[in-house]
Design a protein around this motif. Structure first.
Motif, PDB file in Angstrom:
ATOM      1  N   GLY A 665       0.826  -1.197   0.000  1.00 25.96           N
ATOM      2  CA  GLY A 665       0.000   0.000   0.000  1.00 25.96           C
ATOM      3  C   GLY A 665       0.861   1.248   0.000  1.00 25.96           C
ATOM      4  O   GLY A 665       2.038   1.220   0.372  1.00 25.96           O
ATOM      5  N   CYS A 666       0.269   2.364  -0.407  1.00 27.51           N
ATOM      6  CA  CYS A 666       1.033   3.615  -0.494  1.00 27.51           C
ATOM      7  C   CYS A 666       1.466   4.099   0.885  1.00 27.51           C
ATOM      8  O   CYS A 666       2.628   4.417   1.121  1.00 27.51           O
ATOM      9  CB  CYS A 666       0.213   4.677  -1.218  1.00 27.51           C
ATOM     10  N   TYR A 667       0.513   4.172   1.817  1.00 30.98           N
ATOM     11  CA  TYR A 667       0.864   4.557   3.176  1.00 30.98           C
ATOM     12  C   TYR A 667       1.868   3.567   3.771  1.00 30.98           C
ATOM     13  O   TYR A 667       2.801   3.949   4.485  1.00 30.98           O
ATOM     14  CB  TYR A 667      -0.384   4.576   4.047  1.00 30.98           C
ATOM     15  N   ALA A 668       1.646   2.281   3.503  1.00 30.59           N
ATOM     16  CA  ALA A 668       2.508   1.250   4.073  1.00 30.59           C
ATOM     17  C   ALA A 668       3.936   1.377   3.550  1.00 30.59           C
ATOM     18  O   ALA A 668       4.904   1.122   4.280  1.00 30.59           O
ATOM     19  CB  ALA A 668       1.950  -0.135   3.756  1.00 30.59           C
ATOM     20  N   THR A 669       4.083   1.745   2.282  1.00 32.05           N
ATOM     21  CA  THR A 669       5.423   1.963   1.728  1.00 32.05           C
ATOM     22  C   THR A 669       6.139   3.065   2.484  1.00 32.05           C
ATOM     23  O   THR A 669       7.277   2.904   2.936  1.00 32.05           O
ATOM     24  CB  THR A 669       5.334   2.300   0.232  1.00 32.05           C
ATOM     25  N   GLY A 670       5.475   4.222   2.614  1.00 31.77           N
ATOM     26  CA  GLY A 670       6.101   5.349   3.304  1.00 31.77           C
ATOM     27  C   GLY A 670       6.393   5.051   4.758  1.00 31.77           C
ATOM     28  O   GLY A 670       7.454   5.430   5.285  1.00 31.77           O
ATOM     29  N   ALA A 671       5.476   4.373   5.436  1.00 34.68           N
ATOM     30  CA  ALA A 671       5.680   4.062   6.852  1.00 34.68           C
ATOM     31  C   ALA A 671       6.867   3.123   7.044  1.00 34.68           C
ATOM     32  O   ALA A 671       7.699   3.318   7.940  1.00 34.68           O
ATOM     33  CB  ALA A 671       4.411   3.455   7.435  1.00 34.68           C
ATOM     34  N   GLN A 672       6.962   2.108   6.186  1.00 37.55           N
ATOM     35  CA  GLN A 672       8.088   1.174   6.315  1.00 37.55           C
ATOM     36  C   GLN A 672       9.406   1.849   5.953  1.00 37.55           C
ATOM     37  O   GLN A 672      10.442   1.587   6.584  1.00 37.55           O
ATOM     38  CB  GLN A 672       7.846  -0.043   5.435  1.00 37.55           C
ATOM     39  N   LEU A 721      -9.470   5.728  12.250  1.00 37.78           N
ATOM     40  CA  LEU A 721      -8.404   6.154  13.152  1.00 37.78           C
ATOM     41  C   LEU A 721      -7.756   5.003  13.918  1.00 37.78           C
ATOM     42  O   LEU A 721      -6.683   5.182  14.502  1.00 37.78           O
ATOM     43  CB  LEU A 721      -8.949   7.198  14.134  1.00 37.78           C
ATOM     44  N   THR A 722      -8.393   3.848  13.955  1.00 36.14           N
ATOM     45  CA  THR A 722      -7.763   2.665  14.547  1.00 36.14           C
ATOM     46  C   THR A 722      -8.036   1.465  13.644  1.00 36.14           C
ATOM     47  O   THR A 722      -9.069   1.388  12.973  1.00 36.14           O
ATOM     48  CB  THR A 722      -8.325   2.364  15.954  1.00 36.14           C
ATOM     49  N   GLY A 723      -7.103   0.546  13.607  1.00 36.06           N
ATOM     50  CA  GLY A 723      -7.291  -0.695  12.871  1.00 36.06           C
ATOM     51  C   GLY A 723      -7.290  -0.568  11.367  1.00 36.06           C
ATOM     52  O   GLY A 723      -7.768  -1.468  10.665  1.00 36.06           O
ATOM     53  N   HIS A 724      -6.759   0.517  10.823  1.00 42.72           N
ATOM     54  CA  HIS A 724      -6.669   0.664   9.363  1.00 42.72           C
ATOM     55  C   HIS A 724      -5.852  -0.493   8.784  1.00 42.72           C
ATOM     56  O   HIS A 724      -4.900  -0.982   9.404  1.00 42.72           O
ATOM     57  CB  HIS A 724      -6.024   2.008   9.017  1.00 42.72           C
ATOM     58  N   THR A 736       6.655  -5.696  14.274  1.00 40.84           N
ATOM     59  CA  THR A 736       6.475  -4.930  15.502  1.00 40.84           C
ATOM     60  C   THR A 736       5.231  -4.078  15.370  1.00 40.84           C
ATOM     61  O   THR A 736       4.873  -3.669  14.256  1.00 40.84           O
ATOM     62  CB  THR A 736       7.710  -4.046  15.797  1.00 40.84           C
ATOM     63  N   LYS A 737       4.566  -3.806  16.473  1.00 40.61           N
ATOM     64  CA  LYS A 737       3.329  -3.039  16.419  1.00 40.61           C
ATOM     65  C   LYS A 737       3.609  -1.593  16.008  1.00 40.61           C
ATOM     66  O   LYS A 737       4.544  -0.955  16.494  1.00 40.61           O
ATOM     67  CB  LYS A 737       2.616  -3.064  17.767  1.00 40.61           C
ATOM     68  N   VAL A 738       2.774  -1.079  15.114  1.00 38.63           N
ATOM     69  CA  VAL A 738       2.865   0.308  14.650  1.00 38.63           C
ATOM     70  C   VAL A 738       1.461   0.903  14.662  1.00 38.63           C
ATOM     71  O   VAL A 738       0.509   0.270  14.175  1.00 38.63           O
ATOM     72  CB  VAL A 738       3.459   0.386  13.220  1.00 38.63           C
ATOM     73  N   ASN A 739       1.311   2.099  15.220  1.00 36.37           N
ATOM     74  CA  ASN A 739       0.033   2.816  15.207  1.00 36.37           C
ATOM     75  C   ASN A 739      -0.033   3.717  13.984  1.00 36.37           C
ATOM     76  O   ASN A 739       0.963   4.352  13.615  1.00 36.37           O
ATOM     77  CB  ASN A 739      -0.126   3.661  16.469  1.00 36.37           C
ATOM     78  N   PHE A 740      -1.210   3.790  13.368  1.00 38.29           N
ATOM     79  CA  PHE A 740      -1.364   4.584  12.152  1.00 38.29           C
ATOM     80  C   PHE A 740      -2.647   5.404  12.216  1.00 38.29           C
ATOM     81  O   PHE A 740      -3.719   4.870  12.518  1.00 38.29           O
ATOM     82  CB  PHE A 740      -1.383   3.668  10.933  1.00 38.29           C
ATOM     83  N   ILE A 741      -2.517   6.715  11.917  1.00 32.90           N
ATOM     84  CA  ILE A 741      -3.663   7.634  11.964  1.00 32.90           C
ATOM     85  C   ILE A 741      -3.759   8.330  10.609  1.00 32.90           C
ATOM     86  O   ILE A 741      -2.999   9.266  10.331  1.00 32.90           O
ATOM     87  CB  ILE A 741      -3.493   8.683  13.078  1.00 32.90           C
ATOM     88  N   PRO A 742      -4.673   7.899   9.716  1.00 31.60           N
ATOM     89  CA  PRO A 742      -4.746   8.475   8.361  1.00 31.60           C
ATOM     90  C   PRO A 742      -5.677   9.682   8.271  1.00 31.60           C
ATOM     91  O   PRO A 742      -6.654   9.795   9.014  1.00 31.60           O
ATOM     92  CB  PRO A 742      -5.294   7.315   7.536  1.00 31.60           C
ATOM     93  N   HIS A 743      -5.351  10.563   7.320  1.00 34.25           N
ATOM     94  CA  HIS A 743      -6.172  11.733   6.998  1.00 34.25           C
ATOM     95  C   HIS A 743      -6.132  11.936   5.486  1.00 34.25           C
ATOM     96  O   HIS A 743      -5.214  11.464   4.801  1.00 34.25           O
ATOM     97  CB  HIS A 743      -5.630  12.999   7.673  1.00 34.25           C
ATOM     98  N   VAL A 744      -7.120  12.649   4.987  1.00 38.56           N
ATOM     99  CA  VAL A 744      -7.112  13.022   3.577  1.00 38.56           C
ATOM    100  C   VAL A 744      -7.248  14.534   3.489  1.00 38.56           C
ATOM    101  O   VAL A 744      -7.972  15.154   4.277  1.00 38.56           O
ATOM    102  CB  VAL A 744      -8.239  12.307   2.792  1.00 38.56           C
TER     103      VAL A 744
END
Length: 851
Positions: A665-672, A721-724, A736-744
């Motif tokens: 995923g796009c967000y997942a690429t940037g986060a990793q 906001l949770t469980g995306h 490892t656990k990572v928290n993610f908070i998406p916005h558009v």
């Protein structure tokens, strides 16, 4: 045979990032003001009142760091500033450039002037003159390629040259660069042949004082090619000829011919020629059947010009928009023509002058300079080798030693020593040397000792020339190789490196450089040169599908054969120029009939692609179809470990020849990308948090509040906001656990991620930045900023990830990183092409614009 590839430096698009101020001040103070030995005074005053000018110059220098490595830029800045101002560069501008690329040219010249450089600009006006002659009913006449200049033609030519001269000066002034129009008074000439050519001149002298006066006044001299006889008669001179005469008198470091084609091109392959080393290639080059007409004339002119100039001078044929890259990076951008040095290859040690070897080893070999070894002991050791190839150049500025075992041809040759002086690097002699080595050795390994001090080669030099590398965790050394195609042979080679029989020896003089583990740089490309693969795209209507179509349209090895969209069925595909395609609506059972397809890209919503996958596997199992590469752009298989996760920067070796790939995923690429370098330093008791903001293209084409500009106007919309699903994806992949908070947000494309990272131990911002620099040092699609945070607008439409920020809380236990990428490109389509390249056996970056 045509030219060694120039060093591939980091190619980065310009941004407004900052670099270390002390370095910038050092460069600026070293560049400007500069005492000119011929003028006896500084070009401009430089005191406390010049704060704004200094700031601007610092910013320009910082921008230069983004088109190449810092080492390259500093090297060339010092090189260019080491000579008198008028000896920096003569730039000849074609008339077509003034018509079509005026603003680009003015911007490029302004760029040079902002770092204290004063190129001498000479322009032509051929197309403009032809147009006015045609309007006046005058048919141009030529004799032996020279324009016959009668009185009417000369009258029009004077007006054209003056108008074009002022046009360029005005454009420079609009950019804030002082320029002086010099339409005449520089060239003294006699008639070339008055009866034959009319008012055409042959230059007999150059009035340098006119040019020097302009530079003393802090203005760029803008010249025309009009000349004058001693008694004042105006004569027309070809602009190329005038530029060559000017260069002969001034002996500049660079002679630049600007054209709209951005260089010379091979007449058979159609590819741009990067470098021509005249001493090495000229005679063979002229024997090529395609070297004729204008190409032959230009090469001959350059040969004649450079033969009379210092060996440090070179000619560049380039477009205006790439001028700064040509001048300040090793990779260049157009065609570089230089005299170079003849290279010599010796098969026996006694064939080489030992004093020549001693000179370069004592000057450049770190093991010799540190006293760890002596020249005599090394030469004695070399005599015991079964087969030795020694490469050097005429003046002894480069040296390479390659050994091999003729009794065991299965073993790769070993590069034992690689030395290059600073002068050789500035003149790109190592590139020519490397090209010769590649011709002689299909397979090569070499080792770089991590304990060695920095050499003269750029830090990315070894990685750019290797197919793969492995870092030895015991001593920090790195083994490089190219040409090893078989995976078992790769393993055997790496085993030898890690302590097996006949371990690879580190080449003396090479630069220390390490990676985090084995990096498969080009997927051991196995596809035959020129081979083509057919791609089918299912789900072509979306934004990602359109971007993917654009990339494949420019890919040298891929053809698009099918575009499937239920909503667009029957409509012609626009924007694809390789062939005429019409949208179809493929069902799963339609796929087995498309045997010409080598890979299917499934750009479908989550939960939709599984029937297609099952059908392909069913058809293969039944023998009704050959297996195909399947790349899923949805989240359906990102948690299925039987599929290969397609993030090449972390999983390159597994992607080679993979047949089932789940695109991240796009967000997942940037986060990793933001977290992977820091995994060893994470606080195990506190999870990182990723705050992400995406443009509304990430919400797809189906109407919703998340892609409605009216809802997003002056707004930031949080969601899931949770469980995306990307939160789960990143946590799964990183372990490892990572928290993610998406916005558009209200922009169309681009993602910004602000990542909060709890640390297990105190660290500094320098520690964090160093970790990222080392982790991504050989990645072409990851740019680590020197300072500052990346902006979304700077990454929109770009194929790379930009990472910056690197702030650390005063207590040292919490870091913050900012990462930007384009969600449709590196977050989707670009990454898909990387994966296709690796799976199908092509160069990983084929078809992807790196700049």
């Amino acid at each position: 045979m045509l030219s060694a590839a120039r060093k591939l430096a980091t190619s980065r698009c310009l941004s407004s990032q900052w670099v270390n101020k002390s370095v910038s001040r050092t460069l600026i103070n070293g560049l400007h003001p500069r005492q000119s030995t011929s003028f006896g005074q500084s070009r401009r005053s430089y005191n406390s009142q010049d704060v704004s000018a200094t700031s601007e110059k610092e910013t320009i220098v910082k921008l230069l760091y983004n088109i190449g490595s810092r080492k390259e830029v500093e090297q060339y800045l010092r090189h260019f500033s080491s000579v008198e101002s008028q000896k920096f560069a003569v730039i000849k501008v074609g008339g077509a450039v003034l018509t079509d690329e005026l603003e680009t040219l003015a911007s490029a010249l302004t760029f040079l002037n902002r770092v204290g450089l004063y190129p001498i600009v000479l322009h032509g006006a051929g197309p403009q003159l032809n147009r006015l002659l045609d309007d006046a009913g005058v048919e141009p006449q030529y004799e032996e390629g020279i324009r016959i200049t009668d009185p009417q033609t000369l009258e029009i030519a004077r007006k054209v040259f003056l108008a074009e001269n002022l046009k360029l000066v005005d454009a420079l002034e609009r950019h804030g660069t002082r320029a002086r129009p010099i339409p005449g008074g520089v060239f003294v000439a006699d008639y070339l042949d008055k009866d034959k050519y009319g008012f055409v001149g042959k230059i007999k002298g150059v009035n340098k004082e006119v040019i020097e006066s302009s530079i003393r006044a802090g203005t760029l001299p803008i010249l025309t090619s009009l000349a004058e006889t001693p008694d004042g008669q105006i004569l027309n001179v070809n602009a190329d000829v005038a530029a060559a005469e000017l260069a002969t008198v001034l002996e500049p470091l660079k002679i630049v011919f600007l054209n709209e084609k951005n260089g010379l091109y091979h007449g058979v392959t159609g590819k741009k020629i990067d470098v021509i080393n005249l001493d090495e290639e000229y005679e063979d080059l002229l024997k090529e059947p395609w070297v004729r007409y204008g190409t032959k004339l230009k090469i001959n002119q350059c040969k004649e010009l450079l033969d009379g100039l210092p060996r440090s001078s070179s000619v560049a044929i380039i477009s205006a928009g790439h001028l700064h890259k040509e001048l300040f990076t090793d990779s260049g951008a157009g065609t570089l023509i230089r005299r170079g040095h003849k290279l010599f290859k010796y098969d026996q040690l006694d064939q080489v002058d030992p004093d020549k070897l001693r000179r370069i080893m004592e000057a450049e070999d770190n093991t010799i300079k540190s006293g760890q070894s002596s020249v005599a002991s090394y030469l004695r050791e070399l005599q015991q080798k079964r087969q030795v190839n020694i490469y050097t150049d005429e003046p002894g500025q480069v040296l390479a030693v390659v050994t091999s075992d003729p009794a065991d041809p299965s073993q790769p040759a070993v590069l034992e020593k690689l030395l290059a002086s600073k002068t050789a690097v500035l003149n790109n002699v190592p590139d020519n040397l490397w090209n010769t080595i590649r011709k002689d050795h299909d397979v090569l390994t070499w080792r770089v000792d991590a304990k060695e001090v920095e050499g003269n080669l750029d830090r990315s030099w070894h990685f750019e020339r290797a197919d793969g590398s492995l870092r030895n965790p015991k001593d920090g050394s790195t083994m490089f190789f190219y040409g090893v195609q078989d995976s078992n042979k790769v393993k055997e080679t790496l085993d030898v490196f890690n302590g097996g029989a006949n371990p690879v020896k580190a080449p003396s003089g090479s630069r220390a450089y390490s990676t985090f583990g084995y990096q498969q740089r080009r997927g051991f490309a196995s596809a035959a040169a020129g081979s083509k693969k057919n791609i089918g795209l299912i789900g072509a209507r979306g934004f990602t599908g359109k971007e993917l179509i654009n990339i494949i349209n420019n890919h040298p090895n891929m053809n698009l054969t099918h575009v499937s969209s239920r909503e667009l069925e029957g409509k012609p595909l626009e924007g694809y120029t390789k062939s005429d395609l019409t949208y179809v609506n493929l069902k799963p059972d339609d796929l087995k009939a498309q045997e010409q397809v080598d890979a299917w890209v499934l750009a479908l919503p989550n939960g939709v692609c599984t029937p297609f996958v099952h059908q392909v596997e069913k058809d293969v199992k039944a023998g009704d179809s050959k297996d195909k590469v399947l790349i899923d752009l949805s989240a359906d298989y990102r948690f299925d470990d039987t599929w290969t996760y397609g993030l090449p920067e972390f999983n390159r070796s597994n992607l080679h020849n993979a047949s089932r790939i789940s695109n991240p995923g796009c967000y997942a690429t940037g986060a990793q990308m933001s977290l992977r370098p820091l995994l060893p330093f994470l606080d195990k008791l506190s999870a990182p948090t990723v705050f992400g903001v995406s443009g509304y293209s990430g919400a797809g084409t189906k109407p919703s509040p998340k892609n409605d500009p009216a809802v997003l106007h002056d707004n930031l919309l949080p969601y899931t906001l949770t469980g995306h699903i990307h939160e789960r994806e990143v946590s799964h992949q990183l372990g490892t656990k990572v928290n993610f908070i998406p916005h558009v947000a209200a922009w169309f494309q681009g993602i910004s991620l602000t990542v909060n990272v709890p640390l297990a131990k105190p660290m500094t911002s320098r520690d964090i930045k160093s970790a990222f620099e080392e982790f991504y040092q050989d990645e072409k699609l990851v740019h680590v900023l020197d300072q500052g945070e990346p902006y979304v607008r700077d990454n929109a439409g770009k194929h790379f990830v930009r990472i910056g920020g690197f702030n650390v809380h005063p207590e040292g236990r919490r870091a913050v990183i900012v990462t930007n990428l384009d969600n449709l490109l590196k977050g989707a389509a670009t990454q898909t092409v990387q994966n296709l390249n690796l799976a199908l056996g092509f160069d990983e970056y084929a078809g992807i614009p790196i700049e």
